[in-house]
Each structure stands twice: as structure tokens, then as C-alpha cells.
Design a protein around this motif. Structure first.
Motif, PDB file in Angstrom:
ATOM      1  N   TRP A 132       0.826  -1.201  -0.140  1.00  0.00           N
ATOM      2  CA  TRP A 132      -0.094   0.058   0.041  1.00  0.00           C
ATOM      3  C   TRP A 132       0.769   1.153   0.162  1.00  0.00           C
ATOM      4  O   TRP A 132       2.156   1.194   0.488  1.00  0.00           O
ATOM      5  CB  TRP A 132      -1.004   0.084   1.269  1.00  0.00           C
ATOM      6  CG  TRP A 132      -1.961  -0.922   1.355  1.00  0.00           C
ATOM      7  CD1 TRP A 132      -1.813  -2.189   1.690  1.00  0.00           C
ATOM      8  CD2 TRP A 132      -3.300  -0.910   0.718  1.00  0.00           C
ATOM      9  NE1 TRP A 132      -3.120  -2.791   1.570  1.00  0.00           N
ATOM     10  CE2 TRP A 132      -3.951  -2.060   0.929  1.00  0.00           C
ATOM     11  CE3 TRP A 132      -3.895   0.363   0.099  1.00  0.00           C
ATOM     12  CZ2 TRP A 132      -5.261  -2.421   0.571  1.00  0.00           C
ATOM     13  CZ3 TRP A 132      -5.364   0.106  -0.121  1.00  0.00           C
ATOM     14  CH2 TRP A 132      -5.916  -1.353  -0.080  1.00  0.00           C
ATOM     15  N   SER A 133       0.374   2.286  -0.603  1.00  0.00           N
ATOM     16  CA  SER A 133       0.934   3.717  -0.458  1.00  0.00           C
ATOM     17  C   SER A 133       1.478   4.195   0.938  1.00  0.00           C
ATOM     18  O   SER A 133       2.198   5.015   1.148  1.00  0.00           O
ATOM     19  CB  SER A 133       0.223   4.694  -1.250  1.00  0.00           C
ATOM     20  OG  SER A 133      -0.939   4.837  -0.662  1.00  0.00           O
ATOM     21  N   LEU A 152      -5.653   9.469  -1.265  1.00  0.00           N
ATOM     22  CA  LEU A 152      -5.629   8.750  -2.278  1.00  0.00           C
ATOM     23  C   LEU A 152      -4.742   7.697  -2.032  1.00  0.00           C
ATOM     24  O   LEU A 152      -3.461   7.711  -1.774  1.00  0.00           O
ATOM     25  CB  LEU A 152      -5.052   9.452  -3.652  1.00  0.00           C
ATOM     26  CG  LEU A 152      -5.213   8.495  -5.073  1.00  0.00           C
ATOM     27  CD1 LEU A 152      -6.491   8.318  -5.298  1.00  0.00           C
ATOM     28  CD2 LEU A 152      -4.312   9.177  -6.153  1.00  0.00           C
ATOM     29  N   TYR A 153      -5.252   6.486  -1.920  1.00  0.00           N
ATOM     30  CA  TYR A 153      -4.829   5.158  -1.318  1.00  0.00           C
ATOM     31  C   TYR A 153      -4.228   4.541  -2.653  1.00  0.00           C
ATOM     32  O   TYR A 153      -5.400   3.653  -3.351  1.00  0.00           O
ATOM     33  CB  TYR A 153      -5.620   4.616  -0.027  1.00  0.00           C
ATOM     34  CG  TYR A 153      -5.627   5.542   0.926  1.00  0.00           C
ATOM     35  CD1 TYR A 153      -4.877   5.326   2.063  1.00  0.00           C
ATOM     36  CD2 TYR A 153      -6.538   6.487   1.348  1.00  0.00           C
ATOM     37  CE1 TYR A 153      -4.842   6.210   3.279  1.00  0.00           C
ATOM     38  CE2 TYR A 153      -6.687   7.300   2.225  1.00  0.00           C
ATOM     39  CZ  TYR A 153      -5.775   7.131   3.291  1.00  0.00           C
ATOM     40  OH  TYR A 153      -5.809   7.807   4.346  1.00  0.00           O
ATOM     41  N   GLU A 154      -3.095   3.859  -2.795  1.00  0.00           N
ATOM     42  CA  GLU A 154      -2.776   3.372  -3.841  1.00  0.00           C
ATOM     43  C   GLU A 154      -2.029   1.967  -3.402  1.00  0.00           C
ATOM     44  O   GLU A 154      -1.887   1.889  -2.082  1.00  0.00           O
ATOM     45  CB  GLU A 154      -1.547   3.911  -4.624  1.00  0.00           C
ATOM     46  CG  GLU A 154      -1.988   5.327  -5.423  1.00  0.00           C
ATOM     47  CD  GLU A 154      -0.942   5.948  -5.896  1.00  0.00           C
ATOM     48  OE1 GLU A 154       0.333   5.606  -5.429  1.00  0.00           O
ATOM     49  OE2 GLU A 154      -1.266   6.856  -6.738  1.00  0.00           O
ATOM     50  N   GLN A 186      -0.512  -1.886  -4.832  1.00  0.00           N
ATOM     51  CA  GLN A 186       0.364  -2.883  -5.940  1.00  0.00           C
ATOM     52  C   GLN A 186       0.298  -4.144  -5.328  1.00  0.00           C
ATOM     53  O   GLN A 186       0.492  -4.306  -4.162  1.00  0.00           O
ATOM     54  CB  GLN A 186       1.568  -2.447  -5.930  1.00  0.00           C
ATOM     55  CG  GLN A 186       1.947  -1.158  -6.876  1.00  0.00           C
ATOM     56  CD  GLN A 186       3.739  -0.874  -6.989  1.00  0.00           C
ATOM     57  OE1 GLN A 186       4.364  -1.498  -6.288  1.00  0.00           O
ATOM     58  NE2 GLN A 186       3.811  -0.063  -7.744  1.00  0.00           N
ATOM     59  N   GLU A 234      -1.746  -2.518 -10.430  1.00  0.00           N
ATOM     60  CA  GLU A 234      -1.739  -1.532  -9.259  1.00  0.00           C
ATOM     61  C   GLU A 234      -3.463  -0.660  -9.575  1.00  0.00           C
ATOM     62  O   GLU A 234      -3.685  -0.645 -10.591  1.00  0.00           O
ATOM     63  CB  GLU A 234      -0.899  -0.597  -9.151  1.00  0.00           C
ATOM     64  CG  GLU A 234      -0.358   0.010 -10.500  1.00  0.00           C
ATOM     65  CD  GLU A 234       1.022   1.091 -10.398  1.00  0.00           C
ATOM     66  OE1 GLU A 234       1.684   0.759  -9.538  1.00  0.00           O
ATOM     67  OE2 GLU A 234       1.085   1.760 -11.483  1.00  0.00           O
ATOM     68  N   THR A 235      -4.019  -0.251  -8.279  1.00  0.00           N
ATOM     69  CA  THR A 235      -4.957   0.444  -8.633  1.00  0.00           C
ATOM     70  C   THR A 235      -5.145   1.475  -7.436  1.00  0.00           C
ATOM     71  O   THR A 235      -4.207   1.457  -6.305  1.00  0.00           O
ATOM     72  CB  THR A 235      -6.192  -0.320  -8.214  1.00  0.00           C
ATOM     73  OG1 THR A 235      -7.498   0.346  -8.747  1.00  0.00           O
ATOM     74  CG2 THR A 235      -6.573  -1.114  -7.191  1.00  0.00           C
ATOM     75  N   GLN A 236      -6.100   2.361  -7.102  1.00  0.00           N
ATOM     76  CA  GLN A 236      -6.149   3.405  -6.302  1.00  0.00           C
ATOM     77  C   GLN A 236      -7.618   3.724  -5.856  1.00  0.00           C
ATOM     78  O   GLN A 236      -8.487   3.329  -6.652  1.00  0.00           O
ATOM     79  CB  GLN A 236      -5.408   4.572  -6.746  1.00  0.00           C
ATOM     80  CG  GLN A 236      -5.974   5.286  -7.951  1.00  0.00           C
ATOM     81  CD  GLN A 236      -5.175   6.352  -8.447  1.00  0.00           C
ATOM     82  OE1 GLN A 236      -3.959   6.207  -8.106  1.00  0.00           O
ATOM     83  NE2 GLN A 236      -5.587   6.978  -9.637  1.00  0.00           N
TER      84      GLN A 236
END
Length: 190
Positions: free
Chosen positions: A146-147, A162-164, A166, A176-178
Motif C-alpha cells: 500500500w502507499s 488517495l490510497y494506492e 500494488q 496497481e489501483t487506487q
């Protein structure tokens, strides 16, 4: 012919009257190469590297023809190629010698698709200050990053951001997504 080198050819002719004649000539048998190659298995969007492992068998290679299995062709000893979709491709290598001999080999090359992570929330992603939401990424069981620096499948967040995330699959491919989360400030009453 089972081996390269000079070979003696004997031709014996016999007429219908039983009269024989013999002629002997020497024929040069050229060695045939033994074509082979290996290739990197890559994730979609990466370039495949081909490594030529052809054994010339004592001859001199004049040309390598590559057919990448997607309608594209290439030349050279160790080419690279980028595929425009994830799939298995039957790649053909033809090795030609200066003597006019050739050999062909085919191998499947894999281009792996990227994983498609999905973030789900256990509640609304817009909430008032003091609340939080649990974010979970799927598919489960993959290495996750996670970011926020966390490496668990689920995280709890309570601030706007904004939580990204992978994830890495068994082939080393990264998806990856967010998701955007809003934490609204409480009003200040006086």
C-alpha cells in the motif's frame, strides 16, 4: 548422409545385355546447423529478450530469421520484441549457413497479463472526521504494498487521501489501483 565431409558416390549402370559401367565421384556434404533459442518470460508491457543458442556444427551462419508468432518478423542474433497483448506465442527461428544449409526450431514464448487488483470498502469512502473505513484489496494471497507502507491485504484509513496499492502475481507481474477517501471535518460550534 549421416555426417559432413567428403562422400564418395558410386553409380553402377547395367545395360539390358549385362554390360556394366561404373563411375565414382566425390561429393562434399556440408554440416547443417542445429537451431535453438531461449527467451525471457515477461509481463505485458515489457520487452522479450531472445537468446540465440544455435550450434553452427562447424559451418558459418550467414543469417537468422525470426518469426515472433504475432505476425512480426526480425533478424539478427539476439533480437528483442515487444508484444502488444498477453498470450503464448509460437516463435520460429531459422538459421542459414553460408553453404546454403538451414535448420528451424520453434518454442512457445509467454507474455503474462498484469494482475487486476480491486479495492473494496466495508462502508462509505466519504465520512465525517472521527470515522474510518476498512479497505481490502483482492485477489488475496498475493504480495501487497500500500502507499501507506503497509503490506497487509486490508488497511483501515481515517484521513482524506488517495490510497494506492500494488499486488504481485506468481509470475512477478505487478498490477496497481487506487481509491480516493474523503474525511470531512466536523463543524466548529460556538
Amino acid at each position: 548422409f549421416t555426417s559432413a565431409g567428403p562422400a564418395q558416390i558410386t553409380l553402377i549402370g547395367l545395360t539390358s545385355f549385362g554390360c556394366p559401367d561404373t563411375v565414382v565421384q566425390t561429393l562434399e556434404v556440408y554440416p547443417s546447423p542445429e537451431a535453438d533459442f531461449s527467451a525471457t518470460e515477461v509481463c505485458f508491457g515489457q520487452t522479450t529478450q531472445f537468446t540465440n543458442e544455435t550450434d553452427p556444427k562447424g559451418s558459418t551462419i550467414s543469417e537468422y530469421d525470426w518469426f515472433f508468432g504475432d505476425g512480426n518478423e526480425g533478424f539478427g542474433t539476439d533480437p528483442t520484441h515487444e508484444y502488444f497483448n498477453a498470450d503464448s506465442f509460437l516463435v520460429t527461428l531459422v538459421a542459414h549457413t553460408t553453404d546454403g544449409c538451414r535448420d528451424t526450431i520453434q518454442h512457445y514464448v509467454h507474455v503474462w497479463s498484469l494482475p487486476n487488483p480491486v479495492i473494496t470498502a466495508d462502508g462509505p469512502v466519504e465520512f465525517c472526521e472521527g470515522d474510518d473505513v476498512l479497505l481490502t484489496v483482492n485477489p488475496a494471497g498475493t504480495p501487497t504494498f500500500w502507499s501507506t507502507g503497509e503490506t497487509t491485504q486490508s488497511i483501515t484509513v481515517d484521513t482524506t487521501g488517495l490510497y494506492e496499492v500494488q499486488i504481485t502475481d506468481e509470475h512477478g507481474c505487478i498490477g496497481e489501483t487506487q481509491i480516493l477517501v474523503y474525511s470531512w471535518l466536523l463543524p466548529e460550534l460556538t
